[in-house]
Design an enzyme around this catalytic site. Structure first.
Site, PDB file in Angstrom:
ATOM      1  N   CYS A  91       0.848  -1.191   0.000  1.00 54.49           N
ATOM      2  CA  CYS A  91       0.000   0.000   0.000  1.00 54.49           C
ATOM      3  C   CYS A  91       0.885   1.243   0.000  1.00 54.49           C
ATOM      4  O   CYS A  91       2.047   1.200   0.386  1.00 54.49           O
ATOM      5  CB  CYS A  91      -0.891   0.002   1.228  1.00 54.49           C
ATOM      6  SG  CYS A  91       0.064  -0.176   2.719  1.00 54.49           S
ATOM      7  N   CYS A 135       2.925   2.330   3.034  1.00 55.35           N
ATOM      8  CA  CYS A 135       4.206   1.697   3.365  1.00 55.35           C
ATOM      9  C   CYS A 135       5.369   2.613   3.004  1.00 55.35           C
ATOM     10  O   CYS A 135       6.453   2.512   3.591  1.00 55.35           O
ATOM     11  CB  CYS A 135       4.390   0.393   2.581  1.00 55.35           C
ATOM     12  SG  CYS A 135       3.009  -0.714   2.710  1.00 55.35           S
ATOM     13  N   ASP A 169      14.471   7.611 -50.856  1.00 58.30           N
ATOM     14  CA  ASP A 169      14.132   9.017 -50.823  1.00 58.30           C
ATOM     15  C   ASP A 169      15.379   9.740 -51.337  1.00 58.30           C
ATOM     16  O   ASP A 169      16.484   9.341 -51.029  1.00 58.30           O
ATOM     17  CB  ASP A 169      13.825   9.399 -49.378  1.00 58.30           C
ATOM     18  CG  ASP A 169      13.394  10.831 -49.265  1.00 58.30           C
ATOM     19  OD1 ASP A 169      12.698  11.293 -50.184  1.00 58.30           O
ATOM     20  OD2 ASP A 169      13.766  11.490 -48.278  1.00 58.30           O
ATOM     21  N   ASP A 199      15.124   9.265 -44.176  1.00 61.83           N
ATOM     22  CA  ASP A 199      15.900   9.727 -43.030  1.00 61.83           C
ATOM     23  C   ASP A 199      15.164   9.493 -41.715  1.00 61.83           C
ATOM     24  O   ASP A 199      15.643   9.828 -40.650  1.00 61.83           O
ATOM     25  CB  ASP A 199      16.297  11.196 -43.192  1.00 61.83           C
ATOM     26  CG  ASP A 199      15.097  12.069 -43.458  1.00 61.83           C
ATOM     27  OD1 ASP A 199      13.976  11.625 -43.173  1.00 61.83           O
ATOM     28  OD2 ASP A 199      15.281  13.191 -43.962  1.00 61.83           O
ATOM     29  N   ASP A 238       9.601  10.595 -43.237  1.00 60.58           N
ATOM     30  CA  ASP A 238       9.106   9.438 -43.977  1.00 60.58           C
ATOM     31  C   ASP A 238       8.444   8.398 -43.098  1.00 60.58           C
ATOM     32  O   ASP A 238       8.186   7.291 -43.540  1.00 60.58           O
ATOM     33  CB  ASP A 238      10.276   8.778 -44.716  1.00 60.58           C
ATOM     34  CG  ASP A 238      11.088   9.791 -45.483  1.00 60.58           C
ATOM     35  OD1 ASP A 238      10.469  10.672 -46.088  1.00 60.58           O
ATOM     36  OD2 ASP A 238      12.316   9.709 -45.463  1.00 60.58           O
TER      37      ASP A 238
END
Lengths: 117, 753
Positions: free
Chosen positions: B19, B22, B435, B638, B642
């Site tokens: 809990c 604690c 590309d 790159d 893209d």
């Protein structure tokens, strides 16, 4: 001879039942972390039951020097962890949907399942 | 040097904290320990972080007194982990070798005796006694050298699973038990069947242990690549804090620390140079052989080697966040992932062992029912041999071991493969989309030509253009700014700046309306492009035909000149593209640039298929179109603009510049800018897949042929029944063969040019 043949068929049936059909009891993961010991060719416990709402930690402790025991894979969760010898390794299991998730070594000789209820 | 005891941070893993309340209890307990300066608990992770001088033992006691359990999270480095693993492997190897010698020193003389005398049966009391002694000695061997097989077999049996241990334990166990039955009750079996198999039992245990030992050795070599990467990490860093320089373990370097790297030293963490300049060898990460010049503002990457000068840099990424740590992590993950080709083997190995056990039973029954006398001996031999020869390991190892070596080999060449699936698909690529900008070309355009109408000067055009573009992030603008800077041209202030999408820009500079852009823009604003009989459209076209991007420049509605900018083609793009084409891959170029520029670049690099003026969002569509045409499409970009196309492609390749890797964005990341990385990646994938196929084929054939022969299928035709010792040797060396074949991949060389 008949007795031998019947014994052989029974043996085959036992093999099928023991290794494939029997579903062992699963160990429940609660609040306490569960420790899975990797030793002598098995995960102990190998069947783990947990609820899928929370993130749970499972600690793996590899005591087996065999290289087979080194890698732990949970393919569905894309978890792949190298277990160092005699050192606990904590694996975090995210919340999951109901189902069975297998974990095993690279060669599937060590096998276990996580069941989500 | 600072010799003061430095305060340390200890991380604890807390158990039993269920809990949130604690947290306070545990933190209080820890803070009360003398020497603790700060204790914080992270409830979500169930960890506590304690800084100060308190020893970990006291901290653990404090947590336990508070009613919880704790354990120190090891902060050891990858190198230490690796060393420990190597030591553990070596110890395991020695243990297996010891077991091998024990078993063979009993098995070999027994086997020699059997071969020379051919006398292994129990007929007299003397024989009975001597074989009993041998049987007990063999039991000793089984329990010492073979203990791990029996324990493993039993544990898995109880666990309802079966593995290699099960087969070996059953096989050798059956042979030994049968032999003992012969020794004690020879009259229970026919005279011809009173044969003992102690020599086989001991030999099998010895040979299989030998196979396992050699496999441990061979496996160590499969992780050489990751070892090399981990070895790149520096152990200490020279940190400057409060004007004092001190050597700290790299785990203690914090973000924003200033770190000094002297010539010949490794860069310990990622950072940004704040002082000094040097050349840095990044080849270990990128495969790029030329050292890279670094000065103030440049990034340096952990694991690279400082060559010439002393620099100070600010740490930007430390610990597990450094590019090197991420690369190591990614390679480790990928090495453990499985390509789809391995799935069938997985399904088979899941059922394998019980199926072999059933086969052994059927084989024994067949011999008992239809075999010649002594049927019982034949049945025992065939069942034992079936159990021993079957090798689930070779099947299970076939894929992962090759992936491990292949992924590591790729990483050595500066190619990061995300997972097994990417590795497999990359080997099947039929079409590769490149590309243009930043992939085929350098991605940093330069001003190449300035053409002016008579009466105007180059200086004037550049000055106005640079003034308009100042502050713009567009790569063409950057090129113009750079040229203006080189020529020390002073800029004027521009106002009413307006960017016109896909056309150009307009602004006011020194009270004049400036228009800067493409032909479309000039037409829309009625700017005449034919000045005093001089056709500037033609000039622009001839520039474009030379792979340059021409832009018209007009003041107050009148053309004053053209500025041409070109993005130089990378030196080795042409040869790399040729390599791809030689592999039968259809290479396609995509670019947002105009048709003429695209055409010129495509021609120069030898690509016949290209698409110009493609908007970023349309790149993904092109990928889809090719996929519809049944192509397996690789897309290289790159990784920034893209992303959708990279994600959609069967394999997305992100091309990094230097070590600035876009690790998360692609299936395969090329750490150096060269397109040769692409050809290397495909070559490694193909070699790895070929290796996996060889392994799988070998393992399948071995088991599919070996098991029936062991069962005695050749006996009725050729009278051949396999000796269990041969089966043991075959089994021991089948998985070793798989590992050794995978190790052959280490010799793979990406052939450049």
């Amino acid at each position: 001879m008949l007795i031998i043949n019947i014994a052989g068929v029974i043996l085959i049936a036992l093999i099928i039942w023991w290794f494939w059909l029997y579903k062992p009891k699963a160990e429940q993961v609660g609040n306490e972390d569960l420790v899975v010991v990797v030793e002598n060719g098995v995960y102990k416990p190998s069947h783990i039951l947990m609820d899928g709402n929370d993130t749970h930690d499972i600690t793996f402790l590899r005591k087996d020097a065999s290289p087979c025991a080194e890698t732990l894979l949970i393919p569905e969760l894309e978890i792949s962890e190298t277990l160092p010898l005699n050192k606990p390794t904590k694996i975090q299991i995210p919340p999951l949907s109901t189902g069975e998730y297998a974990f095993h070594c690279q060669m599937q000789m060590y096998k276990g399942t996580i069941s989500i209820k | 040097m600072n010799n003061q005891p430095t305060e340390k941070t200890i991380e604890l893993d807390i158990e039993g904290a269920s809990c949130a309340s604690c947290v306070g209890k545990i933190e209080d307990a820890l803070s009360a320990v003398p020497g603790v300066q700060r204790a914080e608990m992270n409830f979500a992770q169930r960890t506590a972080s304690i800084s100060g001088l308190a020893p970990s033992k006291t901290l653990l006691q404090a947590v336990e007194l508070a009613g919880y359990k704790a354990r120190v999270i090891s902060s050891e480095s990858d190198i230490e982990v690796l060393d420990e693993k190597e030591q553990a492997d070596l110890a395991h190897y020695k243990e297996l070798m010891r077991e091998t010698w024990i078993a063979l020193s009993l098995g070999a003389p027994l086997m020699a005796y059997a071969l020379i005398t051919g006398e292994m049966s129990v007929n007299s009391t003397t024989e009975k006694i001597s074989w009993l002694v041998v049987g007990i000695l063999t039991l000793g061997v089984l329990l010492s050298s073979g203990r791990h097989f029996y324990v493993g077999a039993w544990k898995s049996f109880v666990n309802h699973s079966a593995n290699m241990d099960t087969l070996i334990a059953l096989g050798t166990g059956t042979a030994w038990l049968y032999s003992m039955v012969v020794v004690f009750f020879p009259e229970a079996v026919p005279v011809q069947a009173r044969h003992v198999y102690f020599e086989a039992t001991a030999m099998i245990i010895g040979l299989i242990n030998l196979g396992l030992a050699l496999e441990v050795k061979a496996r160590g070599r499969t992780s050489e690549a990751i070892k090399r990467l981990i070895g790149l990490q520096a152990k200490t860093a020279r940190v400057i804090r409060d004007n004092q320089e001190m050597d700290l373990p790299i785990e203690q370097v914090l973000m924003n620390d200033l770190v000094r790297a002297r010539p010949g030293e490794k860069i310990p963490v990622d950072g940004e140079v704040t002082d000094g300049h040097t050349a840095i060898d990044e080849s270990m990460l990128t495969g790029e052989p030329m050292p890279v010049e670094k000065a103030k503002g440049d990034e340096v990457v952990a694991g690279t080697l400082n060559k010439t000068g002393s620099i100070v840099f600010r740490a930007t990424r430390v610990g597990k966040d450094t590019a090197l740590a991420q690369i190591i992590n990614m390679v480790k993950r990928a090495q453990n992932s499985k390509p789809p080709i391995g799935r069938l083997a997985d399904v088979i190995s899941a059922f394998f062992v019980p199926v072999v056990m059933i086969t052994a039973v059927i084989s024994a029954l067949a011999w008992l029912n239809f075999g010649p006398t002594p049927a019982i001996a034949f049945a025992i031999v065939s069942a034992t041999t079936v159990l021993i020869i079957a090798c689930p390991c070779a099947l299970g190892l076939a894929t992962p071991i090759s992936v491990m070596v292949g992924v590591g080999k790729a990483a050595e060449a500066g190619v990061l493969i995300r997972n097994g699936e990417a590795l497999q698909t990359a080997s099947k690529i039929t079409a590769m989309i490149l590309d243009k900008t930043g992939t085929i070309t350098l991605g940093s355009p330069k001003v190449t030509d300035v053409v002016v109408v008579s009466g105007r000067t180059e200086h004037e055009v550049l000055q106005l253009a640079a003034s308009v573009e100042a502050g713009s992030e567009h790569p063409l603008a950057l090129a113009i700014m750079e040229t203006a800077q080189e020529k020390a041209i002073e800029l004027s202030k521009a106002s009413s700046f307006n960017a016109i999408t896909a056309r150009g820009v307009e602004a006011e500079v020194d009270g004049r309306r400036v228009l800067f852009g493409n032909e479309k823009l000039m037409h829309e604003r009625d700017v005449t492009l034919n000045v005093a009989g001089d056709d500037f459209v033609q000039k622009a076209q001839s520039l474009a035909a030379d792979a340059k991007t021409p832009m018209y420049f007009a003041i107050d509605g009148k053309l004053i000149g053209i500025i041409a900018v070109a993005d130089p083609i990378k030196e080795d793009s042409i040869s790399a593209i040729q390599r791809l084409q030689k592999n039968g891959i259809r290479v396609i170029m995509l670019t947002g640039d105009n048709r003429d520029t695209a055409n010129a670049v495509a021609k120069k690099v030898g690509i016949s298929e290209f698409f110009a003026e493609v908007l970023p969002e349309d790149k993904a569509k092109k990928v889809e179109e090719l996929q519809m045409a049944e192509e397996v499409v690789g897309m290289t970009g790159d990784g920034i603009n893209d992303a959708p196309a990279l994600a959609l492609a069967n394999v997305g390749f992100a091309i990094g510049t230097g070590t600035d890797v876009a690790i998360e964005s692609a299936d395969i990341t090329l750490m150096r800018g060269s397109l040769h990385g692409l050809a290397d990646a495909i070559a490694v994938s193909k070699a790895t897949l070929r290796n996996i196929k060889q392994n799988l084929f070998g393992a399948f054939v071995y088991n599919v042929a070996g098991v029936p022969v062991a069962a005695g299928i050749l006996y009725p035709v050729l009278g051949i029944l396999m000796n269990p010792v041969i089966a043991g040797a075959a089994m021991a060396f089948s998985s070793l063969t798989v590992v050794s074949n995978a190790n052959r991949l280490r010799l793979f060389k990406a052939q450049e040019h």
